[in-house]
Design a protein around this motif. Structure first.
Motif, short mmCIF file in Angstrom:
data_model
loop_
_atom_site.label_atom_id
_atom_site.label_comp_id
_atom_site.label_asym_id
_atom_site.label_seq_id
_atom_site.Cartn_x
_atom_site.Cartn_y
_atom_site.Cartn_z
N ASP A 1 0.87 -1.18 0.00
CA ASP A 1 0.00 0.00 0.00
C ASP A 1 0.91 1.23 0.00
OD1 ASP A 1 -1.66 2.11 0.55
OD2 ASP A 1 -2.38 1.36 2.47
N GLY B 1 0.92 4.67 0.15
CA GLY B 1 0.04 5.78 0.48
C GLY B 1 0.74 7.13 0.42
N LYS C 1 0.20 -1.04 -5.03
CA LYS C 1 -0.91 -0.16 -5.38
C LYS C 1 -0.70 1.19 -4.71
CE LYS C 1 -3.16 -3.72 -7.22
NZ LYS C 1 -3.36 -3.85 -8.68
N THR D 1 -1.88 5.02 -3.87
CA THR D 1 -3.20 5.63 -3.68
C THR D 1 -3.14 7.13 -3.93
OG1 THR D 1 -2.76 5.64 -1.28
CG2 THR D 1 -4.01 3.80 -2.16
N ARG E 1 -1.80 10.10 -7.03
CA ARG E 1 -2.84 10.69 -7.87
C ARG E 1 -2.69 12.21 -7.92
NH1 ARG E 1 -7.43 8.13 -4.61
NH2 ARG E 1 -6.89 5.94 -4.75
N LEU F 1 -3.88 3.07 -7.84
CA LEU F 1 -5.21 2.51 -7.60
C LEU F 1 -6.24 3.65 -7.63
CD1 LEU F 1 -6.64 -0.19 -6.74
CD2 LEU F 1 -6.43 0.62 -4.39
N GLY G 1 -9.68 5.68 -7.00
CA GLY G 1 -10.44 5.81 -5.77
C GLY G 1 -11.61 4.85 -5.68
N GLU H 1 -10.29 1.48 -4.60
CA GLU H 1 -9.85 1.56 -3.21
C GLU H 1 -11.03 1.43 -2.26
OE1 GLU H 1 -7.35 4.63 -0.29
OE2 GLU H 1 -7.50 5.02 -2.45
N SER I 1 -15.12 8.24 -4.07
CA SER I 1 -13.85 8.61 -3.47
C SER I 1 -13.65 10.11 -3.66
CB SER I 1 -12.70 7.84 -4.12
OG SER I 1 -11.45 8.23 -3.57
N TRP J 1 -8.31 -1.45 2.30
CA TRP J 1 -8.58 -2.00 0.97
C TRP J 1 -7.67 -3.17 0.60
CZ3 TRP J 1 -4.45 -2.00 -2.23
CH2 TRP J 1 -3.42 -1.10 -1.96
#
Length: 481
Positions: free
Chosen positions: A74, A76, A146, A148, A152, A187, A189, A192, A260, A460
């Motif tokens: 993940d 993040g 992935k 998040t 993005r 990934l 939204g 997720e 999301s 997720w």
């Protein structure tokens, strides 16, 4: 737009018959797990693998190994975490036996100018996986990275450079089987949020064939985004818009509402709140030059506390110093946290929740059933030792006390912790605003703010791991008895 991202789960996650492609180190011919290739791997490792579970001594299906691992990274906005899931095939359906996770900081998005450094930052997490997955299973243990909301927000060019660097490094030096096509990706939204919903309801046994029709609603709060997913009740349907998500699992069809909200995660919300505070200050006194402004009084900072924040205002980036007001103003902070939700945005498809986004009335479409809050929802409320479940309205009394720097009724250890956390007043107000004013959850509605369910961390990642039991390739260095 109708989505059916996980329709393949109909006959896979809860089914006993499937074939998994296996690839050699040169990405050669794919063979199914029932082939002699997979049997050779089983024969080579069955003695040691059998000892890795005490649930059974043989697999329910002889074409499957007793134990399988799946690795999900993940990536993040604040850091990267690896989740090491261990499944057994003692029964007809795969059983999640355990989870191990570890983390590293900062997140991949912090390496916007150095993609190679971003890729190398995951090395220590791979080392953790290598120590916890039996070596003989490395080659057939799928791994997926992935990213998040943090990536993005970077933009396509910079985020793709990081994705490419991570994929290249994993393909060259990772002992595990990198998932093809989307093994390293940003990934979206929607996925997720839905993966998080699958995680919770899988652990609650709500997705089985004979399960109750009532599933749980899920709410996730990350650093850059927040997600809501629920299955409307009482025959209510979701309008044919992007928020409608069709899902088929184990022969059951689920029509979900999901959205999301990028930019409404806790870190981004803090920035928005401080920006709004500056805007309010300059609106009250037009003689103030925002570029010369350095110290700002904020109702979201408790009296006697302060917070320095680096912000970009009108194209210029500088550090602003926020200080608490002399008199408690929790209601003024709440006004700001309500305001940044943009409830007055144009609503193209009614009804809308906030930011002009369509959402059926939560109370009308989900009048009963459990509500699970995780990630920052949990981390920013766990110190308060709230009951499980608790009504969201209980947070308001904490806001009044904490925003007034009144810790007299709290245990000394908690009081000391709160007195050092200058953003706690802000965070609690934002969480309340988001849940009640944003998503439309009544103050009396009870919720579970938790980090785990049945000993497994919520989020997720488990929802993303389950399909990889069915759809992955093996990196095989040598096949033989």
């Amino acid at each position: 737009m109708l989505m059916n991202l996980l329709s393949f789960l109909t006959a896979s996650i809860f089914s006993s018959s499937y074939a998994i492609p296996v690839a050699g180190p040169d990405h050669g011919t794919l063979v199914s797990r029932s082939s002699s290739c997979w049997k050779a791997i089983q024969a080579r490792s069955i003695g040691s693998v059998a000892s890795y579970t005490d649930r059974c001594s043989t697999s329910f299906d002889k074409t499957k190994p007793i134990v399988e691992y799946v690795l999900i990274v993940d990536a993040g906005s604040s850091g990267s975490r690896i989740h090491i899931y261990k499944f057994n095939h003692c029964k007809e359906s795969p059983e999640l036996e355990s989870e191990i996770f570890d983390s590293t900081t900062p997140g991949l998005s912090s390496y916007a100018k150095d993609p190679e450094a971003a890729a190398k930052s995951l090395d220590e997490l791979l080392d953790v996986a290598a120590k916890n997955v039996p070596e003989e299973l490395h080659a057939c243990t799928p791994i997926a990275v992935k990213a998040t909301a943090g990536l993005r927000l970077l933009g396509d060019k910079e985020s793709q450079a990081i994705i490419d660097a991570v994929q290249c490094r994993l393909e060259k030096s990772c002992p595990f089987a990198l998932v093809k096509d989307n093994g390293v990706e940003v990934l979206d939204g929607k996925s997720e949020g839905v993966y998080g919903w699958i995680t919770v309801n899988y652990l609650r046994d709500s997705l089985a064939v004979n399960a109750s029709d009532i599933t749980a609603a899920t709410f996730d709060l990350g650093g850059a985004s927040t997600q809501i997913v629920f299955q409307p009740q009482n025959g209510m349907v979701v309008a044919d818009v992007a928020e409608k998500y069709l899902l088929t699992i184990n022969g059951r069809n689920f029509e979900l509402y999901q959205h999301s909200y990028l930019g409404y995660g806790l870190n981004e919300a803090r920035k928005a709140i401080f920006h709004q505070t500056i805007q309010d200050a300059t609106a009250m006194d037009e003689t103030i030059d925002v570029h010369e402004l350095e110290t700002i009084t904020s109702p979201c900072i408790p009296p006697g506390q302060n917070q320095s924040v680096r912000l970009q205002v009108d194209g210029n980036t500088k550090e602003y110093h926020f200080v608490g007001k002399e008199k408690p103003c929790a209601h003024e902070c709440r006004e700001i946290t309500d305001e940044i939700l943009h409830k007055n945005m144009i609503c193209a498809v009614a009804p809308c929740a906030f930011d002009g986004i369509y959402q059926p009335s939560f109370q009308e479409s989900f009048p009963k059933g459990d509500l699970y809050l995780f990630s920052a929802f949990y981390y920013r409320t766990k110190q308060l030792h709230l009951p499980a479940p608790f009504a969201t309205g209980i947070l308001h009394q904490f806001e009044e006390n904490i925003c007034a720097a009144d810790y007299s009724q709290y245990p000394p250890e908690l009081a000391k912790e709160l007195s050092k956390d200058s953003q706690y007043c802000l965070d609690l107000n934002y969480i309340s605003s988001l849940l009640e004013r944003g998503y439309g959850i009544p103050k009396s509605r009870k919720v579970y703010a938790t980090q785990e369910l049945k000993g497994i961390e919520l989020g997720w990642t488990l929802g993303a791991a389950l399909p990889l039991l069915e759809h992955h390739d093996c990196k095989i260095e040598k096949v033989g008895p």
